[in-house]
Design a protein around this motif. Structure first.
Motif, PDB file in Angstrom:
ATOM      1  N   ARG A 214      -1.624  -0.667 -12.784  1.00  0.00           N
ATOM      2  CA  ARG A 214      -0.497  -0.767 -13.713  1.00  0.00           C
ATOM      3  C   ARG A 214       0.796  -0.841 -12.920  1.00  0.00           C
ATOM      4  N   GLY A 215       1.573  -1.855 -13.169  1.00  0.00           N
ATOM      5  CA  GLY A 215       2.798  -2.048 -12.414  1.00  0.00           C
ATOM      6  C   GLY A 215       2.593  -3.063 -11.304  1.00  0.00           C
ATOM      7  N   ARG A 216       3.673  -3.415 -10.653  1.00  0.00           N
ATOM      8  CA  ARG A 216       3.637  -4.433  -9.604  1.00  0.00           C
ATOM      9  C   ARG A 216       3.777  -3.780  -8.233  1.00  0.00           C
ATOM     10  N   PRO A 217       2.770  -3.929  -7.375  1.00  0.00           N
ATOM     11  CA  PRO A 217       2.858  -3.350  -6.023  1.00  0.00           C
ATOM     12  C   PRO A 217       3.975  -4.014  -5.231  1.00  0.00           C
ATOM     13  N   PRO A 218       4.594  -3.283  -4.320  1.00  0.00           N
ATOM     14  CA  PRO A 218       5.670  -3.865  -3.507  1.00  0.00           C
ATOM     15  C   PRO A 218       5.132  -4.938  -2.562  1.00  0.00           C
ATOM     16  N   ARG A 219       5.910  -5.958  -2.332  1.00  0.00           N
ATOM     17  CA  ARG A 219       5.502  -7.036  -1.432  1.00  0.00           C
ATOM     18  C   ARG A 219       6.143  -6.905  -0.058  1.00  0.00           C
ATOM     19  N   ARG A 220       7.099  -6.005   0.065  1.00  0.00           N
ATOM     20  CA  ARG A 220       7.776  -5.814   1.339  1.00  0.00           C
ATOM     21  C   ARG A 220       7.617  -4.369   1.787  1.00  0.00           C
ATOM     22  N   ARG A 221       8.286  -4.059   2.870  1.00  0.00           N
ATOM     23  CA  ARG A 221       8.171  -2.715   3.428  1.00  0.00           C
ATOM     24  C   ARG A 221       8.584  -1.663   2.407  1.00  0.00           C
ATOM     25  N   ALA A 222       7.901  -0.553   2.427  1.00  0.00           N
ATOM     26  CA  ALA A 222       8.218   0.575   1.547  1.00  0.00           C
ATOM     27  C   ALA A 222       7.413   1.773   2.000  1.00  0.00           C
ATOM     28  N   LEU A 223       7.922   2.950   1.693  1.00  0.00           N
ATOM     29  CA  LEU A 223       7.152   4.173   1.885  1.00  0.00           C
ATOM     30  C   LEU A 223       6.423   4.428   0.572  1.00  0.00           C
ATOM     31  N   LEU A 224       5.113   4.236   0.575  1.00  0.00           N
ATOM     32  CA  LEU A 224       4.303   4.457  -0.615  1.00  0.00           C
ATOM     33  C   LEU A 224       3.861   5.914  -0.627  1.00  0.00           C
ATOM     34  N   VAL A 225       4.153   6.636  -1.690  1.00  0.00           N
ATOM     35  CA  VAL A 225       3.797   8.056  -1.772  1.00  0.00           C
ATOM     36  C   VAL A 225       2.908   8.254  -2.991  1.00  0.00           C
ATOM     37  N   ALA A 226       1.783   8.923  -2.797  1.00  0.00           N
ATOM     38  CA  ALA A 226       0.796   9.067  -3.868  1.00  0.00           C
ATOM     39  C   ALA A 226       0.304  10.497  -3.965  1.00  0.00           C
ATOM     40  N   ASN A 227      -0.089  10.883  -5.174  1.00  0.00           N
ATOM     41  CA  ASN A 227      -0.799  12.150  -5.320  1.00  0.00           C
ATOM     42  C   ASN A 227      -2.184  12.009  -4.691  1.00  0.00           C
ATOM     43  N   HIS A 228      -2.811  13.133  -4.392  1.00  0.00           N
ATOM     44  CA  HIS A 228      -4.046  13.093  -3.597  1.00  0.00           C
ATOM     45  C   HIS A 228      -5.144  13.886  -4.311  1.00  0.00           C
ATOM     46  N   VAL A 229      -6.199  13.182  -4.705  1.00  0.00           N
ATOM     47  CA  VAL A 229      -7.301  13.793  -5.433  1.00  0.00           C
ATOM     48  C   VAL A 229      -8.615  13.711  -4.669  1.00  0.00           C
ATOM     49  N   SER A 230      -8.852  12.574  -4.006  1.00  0.00           N
ATOM     50  CA  SER A 230     -10.187  12.287  -3.490  1.00  0.00           C
ATOM     51  C   SER A 230     -10.116  11.368  -2.277  1.00  0.00           C
ATOM     52  N   TRP A 231     -11.217  11.294  -1.553  1.00  0.00           N
ATOM     53  CA  TRP A 231     -11.338  10.295  -0.499  1.00  0.00           C
ATOM     54  C   TRP A 231     -11.272   8.890  -1.082  1.00  0.00           C
ATOM     55  N   LEU A 232     -11.589   8.739  -2.365  1.00  0.00           N
ATOM     56  CA  LEU A 232     -11.481   7.443  -3.023  1.00  0.00           C
ATOM     57  C   LEU A 232     -10.040   6.946  -3.093  1.00  0.00           C
ATOM     58  N   ASP A 233      -9.078   7.866  -2.997  1.00  0.00           N
ATOM     59  CA  ASP A 233      -7.677   7.471  -3.064  1.00  0.00           C
ATOM     60  C   ASP A 233      -7.343   6.425  -2.003  1.00  0.00           C
ATOM     61  N   ILE A 234      -7.909   6.582  -0.816  1.00  0.00           N
ATOM     62  CA  ILE A 234      -7.607   5.662   0.279  1.00  0.00           C
ATOM     63  C   ILE A 234      -8.075   4.261  -0.068  1.00  0.00           C
ATOM     64  N   LEU A 235      -9.281   4.148  -0.614  1.00  0.00           N
ATOM     65  CA  LEU A 235      -9.788   2.845  -1.036  1.00  0.00           C
ATOM     66  C   LEU A 235      -8.913   2.267  -2.143  1.00  0.00           C
ATOM     67  N   ALA A 236      -8.500   3.118  -3.079  1.00  0.00           N
ATOM     68  CA  ALA A 236      -7.687   2.650  -4.197  1.00  0.00           C
ATOM     69  C   ALA A 236      -6.349   2.100  -3.715  1.00  0.00           C
ATOM     70  N   VAL A 237      -5.720   2.797  -2.774  1.00  0.00           N
ATOM     71  CA  VAL A 237      -4.431   2.339  -2.263  1.00  0.00           C
ATOM     72  C   VAL A 237      -4.607   1.044  -1.469  1.00  0.00           C
ATOM     73  N   PHE A 238      -5.620   0.985  -0.614  1.00  0.00           N
ATOM     74  CA  PHE A 238      -5.888  -0.252   0.126  1.00  0.00           C
ATOM     75  C   PHE A 238      -6.152  -1.417  -0.833  1.00  0.00           C
ATOM     76  N   ALA A 239      -6.841  -1.136  -1.930  1.00  0.00           N
ATOM     77  CA  ALA A 239      -7.182  -2.193  -2.885  1.00  0.00           C
ATOM     78  C   ALA A 239      -5.964  -2.702  -3.638  1.00  0.00           C
ATOM     79  N   VAL A 240      -4.916  -1.887  -3.719  1.00  0.00           N
ATOM     80  CA  VAL A 240      -3.714  -2.276  -4.455  1.00  0.00           C
ATOM     81  C   VAL A 240      -2.628  -2.792  -3.521  1.00  0.00           C
ATOM     82  N   SER A 241      -2.333  -2.031  -2.486  1.00  0.00           N
ATOM     83  CA  SER A 241      -1.252  -2.398  -1.577  1.00  0.00           C
ATOM     84  C   SER A 241      -1.583  -1.911  -0.171  1.00  0.00           C
TER      85      SER A 241
END
Length: 293
Positions: free
Chosen positions: A85-112
């Motif tokens: 949901r939403g548009r991932p950034p296309r340029r440099r940015a500090l992406l900050v996420a809540n942390h629940v699972s090892w799956l989070d890393i795959l999810a972030v890689f899959a999005v941005s």
């Protein structure tokens, strides 16, 4: 109250434990399907090992595309559906996420796909550590608090060079919204300083999981639990969804307070009653409403 063992400014603890996890139930999928998923995961790990050797040779855009494709394929093999949901950034940015699972890393890689800040121990994980290193991960030694300024400087350098960087500023995993269990101190502000000094936007990413349509802690990876135990729950689950919500970017002004920036990013992921910030965090651009009080 004495903080949990390991708690402190450098070794945060969430306080979440087995009580946060769903009660043991009959697996949603049959044994044959679980074995098939496990074999698929092993195959994706081998693919990841080959990819790690190729990544340093690829242009930045191709590197990100390859990581995104690998992460999305791995989620599919695990039986996890990805919703963005939403548009991932296309340029440099500090992406900050809540942390629940090892799956989070795959999810972030899959999005941005981005460089990540990870604890030093990840570097020794089979395949994943090699892949993380090849992707430009900044590893931090949490046993050396004095190394923190150097780590912040490395993240700032990566941002200045035009690379997006992902950080989990809670510093540890927690159960997620369904349980209400949260890390004691919320988002740690240190890495937000890298965005301030580099003049880079901060993009909050909210990560949430649903099982059979309901918010769930099933994929959580907590405390003393082994990775295998968490993986088994995921392999046995039917209709597991991870949703990544990309919030509006926060644009810190020169000299912005990193603590206020961290609180604003946390509020974008974990909505709370409106609060007023004593100093402005964003440049005075009329179209920016990211940090409206």
């Amino acid at each position: 109250m004495t903080p949990p063992r390991g708690e402190g400014l450098w070794r945060p603890a969430s306080g979440c434990g087995p009580r946060c996890l769903p009660h043991a139930t009959v697996p949603d999928v049959c044994a044959l399907r679980r074995v098939g998923r496990l074999l698929g995961v092993l195959g994706m790990l081998l693919t990841g090992a080959a990819l790690a050797a190729l990544l340093p040779l690829l242009p930045a855009a191709d590197r990100r595309a390859a990581l995104r494709a690998w992460a999305r394929a791995t989620l599919r093999v695990l039986g996890v559906r990805l919703v963005v949901r939403g548009r991932p950034p296309r340029r440099r940015a500090l992406l900050v996420a809540n942390h629940v699972s090892w799956l989070d890393i795959l999810a972030v890689f899959a999005v941005s796909p981005a460089r990540m800040l990870a604890k030093r121990e990840v570097r020794s994980w089979p395949v994943v550590g090699v892949l993380a290193a090849a992707a430009g991960t900044v590893f931090v030694d949490r046993s050396r608090p004095r190394a923190l300024p150097t780590t912040v400087a490395r993240v700032a350098d990566a941002l200045r060079a035009g690379h997006p960087v992902t950080v989990f500023p809670e510093g540890t995993t927690w159960c997620g919204a369904p349980s209400g269990c949260r890390p004691t101190h919320g988002f740690r502000p240190a890495m937000f300083e890298a965005a301030v000094v580099a003049g880079a936007p901060v993009v909050p990413l909210g990560i949430g999981y649903r099982h059979a349509g309901d918010a769930s802690t099933l994929p959580a990876f907590l405390g003393e639990e082994t990775l295998w135990a968490s993986l088994r729950r995921v392999l046995a689950a039917r209709d597991l969804t991870v949703t990544v919500t990309v919030a509006a970017a926060l644009h810190p002004a020169d000299g912005a307070d990193r603590r206020l920036l961290a609180r604003a990013a946390e509020a974008a992921i974990h909505p709370a009653p409106p609060r007023r910030f004593p100093v402005p965090l964003v440049s005075p651009v009329p179209s920016l409403v990211d940090l409206a009080a």
